[in-house]
Design a protein around this motif. Structure first.
Motif, PDB file in Angstrom:
ATOM      1  N   UNK A   1       0.835  -1.225   0.000  1.00 55.80           N
ATOM      2  CA  UNK A   1       0.000   0.000   0.000  1.00 55.80           C
ATOM      3  C   UNK A   1       0.865   1.270   0.000  1.00 55.80           C
ATOM      4  N   UNK A   2       2.019   1.219   0.681  1.00 54.89           N
ATOM      5  CA  UNK A   2       2.930   2.378   0.701  1.00 54.89           C
ATOM      6  C   UNK A   2       3.506   2.602  -0.697  1.00 54.89           C
ATOM      7  N   UNK A   3       3.828   1.508  -1.379  1.00 52.31           N
ATOM      8  CA  UNK A   3       4.388   1.599  -2.726  1.00 52.31           C
ATOM      9  C   UNK A   3       3.338   2.107  -3.715  1.00 52.31           C
ATOM     10  N   UNK A   4       2.119   1.591  -3.583  1.00 50.93           N
ATOM     11  CA  UNK A   4       1.040   2.027  -4.478  1.00 50.93           C
ATOM     12  C   UNK A   4       0.741   3.514  -4.300  1.00 50.93           C
ATOM     13  N   UNK A   5       0.731   3.959  -3.044  1.00 48.79           N
ATOM     14  CA  UNK A   5       0.482   5.374  -2.745  1.00 48.79           C
ATOM     15  C   UNK A   5       1.561   6.244  -3.399  1.00 48.79           C
ATOM     16  N   UNK A   6       2.826   5.838  -3.247  1.00 45.58           N
ATOM     17  CA  UNK A   6       3.943   6.588  -3.836  1.00 45.58           C
ATOM     18  C   UNK A   6       3.867   6.570  -5.358  1.00 45.58           C
ATOM     19  N   UNK A   7       3.551   5.390  -5.919  1.00 44.24           N
ATOM     20  CA  UNK A   7       3.443   5.268  -7.381  1.00 44.24           C
ATOM     21  C   UNK A   7       2.351   6.190  -7.923  1.00 44.24           C
ATOM     22  N   UNK A   8       1.236   6.276  -7.191  1.00 43.03           N
ATOM     23  CA  UNK A   8       0.117   7.146  -7.615  1.00 43.03           C
ATOM     24  C   UNK A   8       0.548   8.610  -7.602  1.00 43.03           C
ATOM     25  N   UNK A   9       1.227   9.018  -6.512  1.00 43.42           N
ATOM     26  CA  UNK A   9       1.671  10.412  -6.378  1.00 43.42           C
ATOM     27  C   UNK A   9       2.663  10.773  -7.483  1.00 43.42           C
ATOM     28  N   UNK A  10       3.714   9.944  -7.642  1.00 44.88           N
ATOM     29  CA  UNK A  10       4.729  10.277  -8.658  1.00 44.88           C
ATOM     30  C   UNK A  10       4.158  10.144 -10.070  1.00 44.88           C
ATOM     31  N   UNK A  11       3.198   9.229 -10.249  1.00 43.92           N
ATOM     32  CA  UNK A  11       2.545   9.086 -11.553  1.00 43.92           C
ATOM     33  C   UNK A  11       1.782  10.340 -11.927  1.00 43.92           C
ATOM     34  N   UNK A  12       1.033  10.899 -10.960  1.00 43.63           N
ATOM     35  CA  UNK A  12       0.282  12.140 -11.200  1.00 43.63           C
ATOM     36  C   UNK A  12       1.229  13.305 -11.456  1.00 43.63           C
ATOM     37  N   UNK A  13       2.303  13.382 -10.677  1.00 46.25           N
ATOM     38  CA  UNK A  13       3.285  14.465 -10.857  1.00 46.25           C
ATOM     39  C   UNK A  13       3.940  14.386 -12.234  1.00 46.25           C
ATOM     40  N   UNK A  14       4.316  13.158 -12.641  1.00 54.59           N
ATOM     41  CA  UNK A  14       4.973  12.968 -13.939  1.00 54.59           C
ATOM     42  C   UNK A  14       4.012  13.292 -15.082  1.00 54.59           C
ATOM     43  N   UNK A  15       2.766  12.834 -14.964  1.00 55.34           N
ATOM     44  CA  UNK A  15       1.767  13.089 -16.015  1.00 55.34           C
ATOM     45  C   UNK A  15       1.537  14.587 -16.177  1.00 55.34           C
ATOM     46  N   UNK A  16       1.534  15.309 -15.038  1.00 55.82           N
ATOM     47  CA  UNK A  16       1.311  16.759 -15.060  1.00 55.82           C
ATOM     48  C   UNK A  16       2.507  17.494 -15.675  1.00 55.82           C
ATOM     49  N   UNK A  17       3.714  17.152 -15.198  1.00 55.15           N
ATOM     50  CA  UNK A  17       4.909  17.885 -15.648  1.00 55.15           C
ATOM     51  C   UNK A  17       5.386  17.456 -17.041  1.00 55.15           C
ATOM     52  N   UNK A  18       4.892  16.304 -17.528  1.00 55.42           N
ATOM     53  CA  UNK A  18       5.364  15.800 -18.828  1.00 55.42           C
ATOM     54  C   UNK A  18       4.218  15.675 -19.827  1.00 55.42           C
ATOM     55  N   UNK A  19       3.248  16.559 -19.721  1.00 53.62           N
ATOM     56  CA  UNK A  19       2.090  16.536 -20.632  1.00 53.62           C
ATOM     57  C   UNK A  19       2.563  16.531 -22.088  1.00 53.62           C
ATOM     58  N   UNK A  20       1.937  15.674 -22.887  1.00 54.28           N
ATOM     59  CA  UNK A  20       2.273  15.634 -24.311  1.00 54.28           C
ATOM     60  C   UNK A  20       3.381  14.652 -24.648  1.00 54.28           C
ATOM     61  N   UNK A  21       4.061  14.152 -23.640  1.00 55.25           N
ATOM     62  CA  UNK A  21       5.147  13.174 -23.883  1.00 55.25           C
ATOM     63  C   UNK A  21       4.532  11.783 -24.043  1.00 55.25           C
ATOM     64  N   UNK A  22       5.230  10.885 -24.749  1.00 55.80           N
ATOM     65  CA  UNK A  22       4.707   9.513 -24.880  1.00 55.80           C
ATOM     66  C   UNK A  22       4.598   8.829 -23.512  1.00 55.80           C
ATOM     67  N   UNK A  23       3.624   7.915 -23.374  1.00 61.26           N
ATOM     68  CA  UNK A  23       3.397   7.221 -22.101  1.00 61.26           C
ATOM     69  C   UNK A  23       4.635   6.451 -21.647  1.00 61.26           C
ATOM     70  N   UNK A  24       5.393   5.887 -22.608  1.00 57.59           N
ATOM     71  CA  UNK A  24       6.599   5.126 -22.252  1.00 57.59           C
ATOM     72  C   UNK A  24       7.633   6.016 -21.563  1.00 57.59           C
ATOM     73  N   UNK A  25       7.735   7.273 -21.985  1.00 59.30           N
ATOM     74  CA  UNK A  25       8.668   8.226 -21.379  1.00 59.30           C
ATOM     75  C   UNK A  25       8.196   8.576 -19.958  1.00 59.30           C
TER      76      UNK A  25
END
Length: 201
Positions: free
Chosen positions: A118-142
């Motif tokens: 659950x700690x890992x999933x929580x962290x993955x969700x947070x960093x996933x949202x941050x990455x999606x926000x800061x890297x808008x328009x980039x390919x999903x693999x990146x």
């Protein structure tokens, strides 16, 4: 063929702690190149550690460290295969180094495997949202690669075995453990730790 003198072998032994014959062989293999010889010994240590990792560890130490002001203490359990190694000065020094690392960094977990899902999933969700926000328009693999990179940083911050080893901060606790296994030839495992600080939760 390069002639290796005893002084050079001794110097390498003092730096790495590896057995004399291994130092001599590494220097011969590297044609006397000191840095290459160190790398050869490191690889050999890693191979030995990998081989030894399946062997049972029933001996070891529960090492206690108390900070000079009496307001911080650490207990670490480090296991090995034989009582003989548990009494070895290098093994005891490693136990102390692990305790000092726990005292300095207060890691939350022992290693990646001990991080609760659950700690890992929580962290993955947070960093996933941050990455999606800061890297808008980039390919999903990146974006996925960036998430994995940030999770590696999370592990390095939270896991004891990935922390810089306090007595030698050029290496992690795991790198020092691997080198010690290579030097001693026995399986050595950090099993658990407790850090107590006055007034802490």
């Amino acid at each position: 063929m390069t002639e290796i003198d005893a002084k050079t072998v001794m110097r390498l032994r003092e730096m790495t702690g590896a057995p004399m014959m291994d130092c001599k062989a590494a220097l011969k293999e590297s044609s006397g190149d000191f840095d290459k010889a160190k790398d050869i010994l490191r690889k050999k240590g890693k191979q030995l550690a990998d081989k030894a990792s399946g062997r049972e560890v029933k001996e070891g130490l529960v090492y206690a460290y108390q900070h000079h002001n009496g307001k911080l203490a650490v207990l670490v359990e480090v296991a090995c295969e034989t009582d003989f190694v548990a009494k070895n000065e290098d093994f005891k020094a490693f136990c102390r180094g692990v305790a000092l690392t726990v005292a300095a960094y207060s890691p939350a977990f022992l290693n990646r495997e001990s991080v609760p899902a659950e700690a890992l999933e929580k962290e993955r969700k947070i960093v996933g949202e941050m990455a999606a926000e800061s890297m808008k328009g980039k390919p999903q693999s990146v974006i996925d690669k960036a998430v994995e990179g940030r999770l590696d940083k999370f592990y390095a911050e939270k896991c004891l075995l990935e922390k810089q080893y306090v007595p030698d901060d050029s290496k992690t606790v795991e790198q020092i453990r691997t080198e010690l296994v290579g030097k001693i030839g026995e399986n050595i495992q950090v099993r658990r730790f407790v850090r107590l600080e006055l007034g802490g939760s």
